[in-house]
Scaffold this motif. Structure first.
Motif, PDB file in Angstrom:
ATOM      1  N   CYS A  41      84.582 114.999  57.586  1.00  0.00           N
ATOM      2  CA  CYS A  41      83.076 115.163  58.351  1.00  0.00           C
ATOM      3  C   CYS A  41      82.583 113.617  58.029  1.00  0.00           C
ATOM      4  CB  CYS A  41      82.045 116.039  58.282  1.00  0.00           C
ATOM      5  SG  CYS A  41      83.166 117.901  58.429  1.00  0.00           S
ATOM      6  N   PHE A  42      81.424 112.878  58.371  1.00  0.00           N
ATOM      7  CA  PHE A  42      80.927 111.848  58.115  1.00  0.00           C
ATOM      8  C   PHE A  42      79.337 111.675  57.868  1.00  0.00           C
ATOM      9  CE2 PHE A  42      81.353 108.993  61.641  1.00  0.00           C
ATOM     10  CZ  PHE A  42      80.983 109.103  62.582  1.00  0.00           C
ATOM     11  N   ALA A  43      78.784 110.697  57.289  1.00  0.00           N
ATOM     12  CA  ALA A  43      77.849 110.920  57.032  1.00  0.00           C
ATOM     13  C   ALA A  43      76.680 109.301  56.691  1.00  0.00           C
ATOM     14  CB  ALA A  43      77.200 111.017  55.614  1.00  0.00           C
ATOM     15  N   PHE A  44      75.480 109.161  57.925  1.00  0.00           N
ATOM     16  CA  PHE A  44      75.032 108.150  58.235  1.00  0.00           C
ATOM     17  C   PHE A  44      74.151 108.513  57.030  1.00  0.00           C
ATOM     18  CE2 PHE A  44      77.583 109.388  62.061  1.00  0.00           C
ATOM     19  CZ  PHE A  44      77.720 107.993  62.571  1.00  0.00           C
ATOM     20  N   PHE A  45      73.603 107.328  56.762  1.00  0.00           N
ATOM     21  CA  PHE A  45      72.665 107.012  55.612  1.00  0.00           C
ATOM     22  C   PHE A  45      71.615 105.821  56.497  1.00  0.00           C
ATOM     23  CE2 PHE A  45      76.329 107.860  52.980  1.00  0.00           C
ATOM     24  CZ  PHE A  45      75.749 108.593  51.989  1.00  0.00           C
ATOM     25  N   ARG A  46      70.835 106.616  56.630  1.00  0.00           N
ATOM     26  CA  ARG A  46      69.256 105.367  57.241  1.00  0.00           C
ATOM     27  C   ARG A  46      67.932 105.691  56.776  1.00  0.00           C
ATOM     28  NH1 ARG A  46      70.938 107.328  63.821  1.00  0.00           N
ATOM     29  NH2 ARG A  46      68.630 108.470  63.808  1.00  0.00           N
ATOM     30  N   PRO A  47      67.477 104.807  56.653  1.00  0.00           N
ATOM     31  CA  PRO A  47      66.116 103.912  56.391  1.00  0.00           C
ATOM     32  C   PRO A  47      64.758 104.846  56.006  1.00  0.00           C
ATOM     33  CG  PRO A  47      66.761 102.288  57.237  1.00  0.00           C
ATOM     34  CD  PRO A  47      67.976 103.251  57.777  1.00  0.00           C
ATOM     35  N   ALA A  48      64.749 106.094  55.309  1.00  0.00           N
ATOM     36  CA  ALA A  48      63.312 106.377  55.596  1.00  0.00           C
ATOM     37  C   ALA A  48      62.506 106.285  54.410  1.00  0.00           C
ATOM     38  CB  ALA A  48      64.276 107.928  55.382  1.00  0.00           C
ATOM     39  N   LEU A  49      61.146 106.814  54.894  1.00  0.00           N
ATOM     40  CA  LEU A  49      59.956 106.445  53.228  1.00  0.00           C
ATOM     41  C   LEU A  49      60.188 107.798  52.540  1.00  0.00           C
ATOM     42  CD1 LEU A  49      57.924 104.191  56.151  1.00  0.00           C
ATOM     43  CD2 LEU A  49      59.476 103.547  54.206  1.00  0.00           C
ATOM     44  N   ASP A  89      74.248  93.676  63.056  1.00  0.00           N
ATOM     45  CA  ASP A  89      74.076  93.141  64.172  1.00  0.00           C
ATOM     46  C   ASP A  89      74.969  92.041  63.941  1.00  0.00           C
ATOM     47  OD1 ASP A  89      73.269  90.996  66.362  1.00  0.00           O
ATOM     48  OD2 ASP A  89      70.999  92.052  65.957  1.00  0.00           O
ATOM     49  N   LYS A  90      75.881  92.219  64.991  1.00  0.00           N
ATOM     50  CA  LYS A  90      77.256  91.281  65.868  1.00  0.00           C
ATOM     51  C   LYS A  90      76.791  90.030  66.742  1.00  0.00           C
ATOM     52  CE  LYS A  90      81.060  91.272  63.742  1.00  0.00           C
ATOM     53  NZ  LYS A  90      81.100  90.620  62.522  1.00  0.00           N
ATOM     54  N   GLY A  91      76.189  90.352  67.215  1.00  0.00           N
ATOM     55  CA  GLY A  91      75.373  89.485  68.640  1.00  0.00           C
ATOM     56  C   GLY A  91      75.316  90.291  69.721  1.00  0.00           C
ATOM     57  N   ASP A  92      76.860  89.791  70.517  1.00  0.00           N
ATOM     58  CA  ASP A  92      76.582  91.266  71.528  1.00  0.00           C
ATOM     59  C   ASP A  92      76.865  93.030  71.032  1.00  0.00           C
ATOM     60  OD1 ASP A  92      78.797  90.600  71.162  1.00  0.00           O
ATOM     61  OD2 ASP A  92      78.981  89.585  73.046  1.00  0.00           O
ATOM     62  N   TYR A  93      76.614  93.326  70.312  1.00  0.00           N
ATOM     63  CA  TYR A  93      76.773  94.745  69.835  1.00  0.00           C
ATOM     64  C   TYR A  93      76.738  94.587  68.262  1.00  0.00           C
ATOM     65  CZ  TYR A  93      81.090  93.622  66.684  1.00  0.00           C
ATOM     66  OH  TYR A  93      82.537  93.262  66.107  1.00  0.00           O
ATOM     67  N   GLU A  94      76.385  96.112  67.901  1.00  0.00           N
ATOM     68  CA  GLU A  94      75.856  96.279  66.655  1.00  0.00           C
ATOM     69  C   GLU A  94      76.907  96.730  66.664  1.00  0.00           C
ATOM     70  OE1 GLU A  94      71.748  98.057  67.796  1.00  0.00           O
ATOM     71  OE2 GLU A  94      71.298  96.574  67.458  1.00  0.00           O
ATOM     72  N   TYR A  95      76.497  97.569  64.715  1.00  0.00           N
ATOM     73  CA  TYR A  95      77.779  98.658  63.953  1.00  0.00           C
ATOM     74  C   TYR A  95      77.243  99.802  63.213  1.00  0.00           C
ATOM     75  CZ  TYR A  95      79.326  95.686  60.308  1.00  0.00           C
ATOM     76  OH  TYR A  95      80.055  94.807  58.946  1.00  0.00           O
ATOM     77  N   CYS A  96      77.380 100.759  62.980  1.00  0.00           N
ATOM     78  CA  CYS A  96      76.491 101.497  61.936  1.00  0.00           C
ATOM     79  C   CYS A  96      77.562 102.261  61.393  1.00  0.00           C
ATOM     80  CB  CYS A  96      75.907 102.772  62.258  1.00  0.00           C
ATOM     81  SG  CYS A  96      75.926 103.546  63.437  1.00  0.00           S
ATOM     82  N   THR A  97      77.224 102.173  59.926  1.00  0.00           N
ATOM     83  CA  THR A  97      78.715 102.671  59.523  1.00  0.00           C
ATOM     84  C   THR A  97      78.356 104.136  58.355  1.00  0.00           C
ATOM     85  OG1 THR A  97      79.017 100.387  58.493  1.00  0.00           O
ATOM     86  CG2 THR A  97      80.342 101.539  57.056  1.00  0.00           C
ATOM     87  N   ALA A  98      79.291 104.565  58.568  1.00  0.00           N
ATOM     88  CA  ALA A  98      79.286 106.158  57.386  1.00  0.00           C
ATOM     89  C   ALA A  98      80.988 106.614  56.681  1.00  0.00           C
ATOM     90  CB  ALA A  98      79.428 107.385  59.041  1.00  0.00           C
TER      91      ALA A  98
END
Ligand SMILES: Cc1cc2nc3c(=O)[nH]c(=O)nc-3n(C[C@H](O)[C@H](O)[C@H](O)COP(=O)(O)OP(=O)(O)OC[C@H]3O[C@@H](n4cnc5c(N)ncnc54)[C@H](O)[C@@H]3O)c2cc1C
Length: 463
Positions: free
Chosen positions: A269-277, A248-257
């Motif tokens: 290509c790129f890969a995102f890592f997203r929380p899972a259970l 969270d950067k206040g008025d925008y968010e960013y995600c990294t791959a």
């Protein structure tokens, strides 16, 4: 004297072109769809269906009615065509202005982007496994569909667009709106009907000029994407990995791959890592996750009525992406965006039915699986468990909705467009939308389309 510029299509590119051009020229907009309502064409998928959800639409604002507004540049070091790479360099100065027209809240998108990439590159060094580096997607928190300025002479729900030629130029555009037939004398025509709409119009322009249109619509590419596995990150590195998911950067968010290159160096290509259970890979759950993520409004509520919503990974996704609550798990889902190269993919029309011939080639599937093997091996040093689905089949992948490439652009007479986005066969017709993007590595295309639109508007509308 002011020029008259006819813009066809009120999507991402068309809206930006109109709003910029109208400062200098008389602008007439022709849009196939309604002003305030989206519609979808009848599609005949010749090989692979794009996705279970709609990946583009017709109507005012075009696909900005559906999109997530994530902004990222195409990295020129991943582009193999020198000509296209030079074009991307030429439009770099338009990145901040394009991002601001696309609701990026800060003055300089470029400096924010560079800062977050440099912060996350430092974080990624702690993991030490992403040899090709990382990249970041920036999402303005507040955004809406694009709208066209009231100063533009706009026609919606238009039918029967036709062109009249004079020598090597288009002198007038005719069309029907309601019960009336219209004829507009044009100094320039900018076609922005999207990757699926533009080829049909360019076909008409070429036919009126008596030029062959055999390659129009060929070269369709997209980002085949899919959830391809899970990793359970070592305890002391989990906090770092969470920073990749969403920041969270206040008025925008960013995600990294994480970036990955194929062994031949041709594909990035790129890969995102997203929380899972859970550590399991179930295609039906992954497909459902994508259905929920890509749909919006009423469609999303309708899709929520499924027993799959109680799967722990779906609950994790809902908490982290819809409510912004981070699940403190050490397990991460790997979401891959793969690159395609322009080849035999094609768009054509039978009357009002749109034929989409999209597929993932055998060569591409081999490259993707080789890449996943690399990922599987490299992630072992930072994980307690790695469960990458190997091999994946094309069933695991669907459209990333970054349709591109159906109009060729390059340095030779064989390519339809030159670097000014001008149709070589015609003195005053230009194309600007996803169709002109020749290579897109893994990058969402909206920001680049915006940059191209602003440069074109500036040049074409000048008196
Ligand atoms: C769910 C979803 C999420 C997305 N998220 C992102 C993201 O986060 N970041 C990103 O960069 N991209 C994203 N995209 C992709 C992005 O929305 C598109 O790449 C972009 O909108 C394409 O712009 P365009 O101008 O080429 O086409 P469009 O926006 O589709 O506009 C084409 C316009 O032309 C009109 N038209 C078509 N045919 C004709 C005709 N014959 N005559 C007149 N008008 C015509 C259409 O009605 C439409 O208004 C997403 C897409 C989807 C579906």
């Amino acid at each position: 004297m002011k020029k008259t510029v006819v813009v066809i299509g009120a999507g991402l590119a068309g809206s930006l072109v109109c709003n910029e051009s109208v400062k200098e020229a008389n602008v007439v907009l022709l849009e196939l769809g309604d002003k305030d309502k989206v519609s979808y064409p009848r599609i005949n998928f010749i090989k692979k269906k794009l996705a279970e959800v709609k990946t583009f639409c017709f109507g005012g604002g075009g696909t900005t009615n559906l999109w997530h507004n994530g902004l990222i540049p195409i990295n020129t070091k991943d582009v193999s065509s020198e000509y296209f790479s030079e074009l991307l360099d030429e439009v770099k100065p338009y990145a901040d202005k394009a991002a601001s027209r696309l609701f990026f809240p800060n003055q300089s998108y470029t400096s924010e982007y560079e800062n977050v990439v440099s912060d996350m590159s430092r974080e990624s060094e702690k993991l030490g496994v992403f040899k090709e580096g990382i990249d970041c997607l920036l999402y303005p928190k507040k955004f809406q569909r694009l709208e066209v300025d009231a100063a533009v002479d706009s026609y919606y729900s238009v039918e029967n667009i036709e062109f009249e030629s004079e020598g090597k130029s288009i002198a007038a555009v005719t069309f029907r709106s309601g019960y009336e037939q219209h004829r507009i004398n044009a100094d320039a025509v900018i076609i922005s009907a999207g990757t699926f709409g533009t080829p049909r119009l360019i076909g008409k322009v070429l036919s009126v000029l008596g030029v062959s249109s055999k390659d129009v619509g060929r070269g369709l590419i997209d980002h085949p994407l899919g959830f391809v596995g899970k990793v359970k990150i070592k305890k002391h590195l989990a906090r770092t990995m969470h920073k990749f998911a969403m920041h969270d950067k206040g008025d925008y968010e960013y995600c990294t791959a994480a970036r990955y290159k194929s062994q031949c160096g041709r594909y990035t290509c790129f890969a995102f890592f997203r929380p899972a259970l859970t550590m399991t890979n179930r295609l039906s759950i992954y497909k459902y996750k994508s259905l929920l993520g890509a749909s919006s409004g009423f469609e999303r509520i309708k899709n929520a009525f499924s027993f799959k919503i109680f799967h722990p990974d779906i609950i994790a996704e809902i908490f982290s992406h819809l409510f912004g609550v981070t699940i403190r798990s050490r397990i991460f889902n790997v979401l891959f965006y793969f690159e395609q190269k322009r080849g035999s993919g094609q768009v054509s029309y039978d009357g009002e039915v749109l034929n989409i011939d999209w597929s993932i080639t055998e060569e591409e599937m081999k490259v993707y699986n080789d890449m996943l093997e690399q990922v599987s091996v490299s992630m072992m040093s930072v994980s307690d468990e790695v469960n990458i689905q190997l091999p994946i089949t094309e069933q695991w992948l669907w459209s990333g909705a970054h349709h591109s490439g159906t109009i060729s652009l390059g340095g030779t007479a064989d390519e339809l467009l030159d670097k000014d986005l001008k149709l070589r066969a015609c003195d005053n017709v230009y194309v600007c939308d996803g169709s002109v993007i020749q290579e897109n590595s893994y990058a969402n295309t909206g920001l680049t389309i915006g940059q191209l639109a602003l440069r074109l508007a500036e040049r074409v509308s000048r008196p």
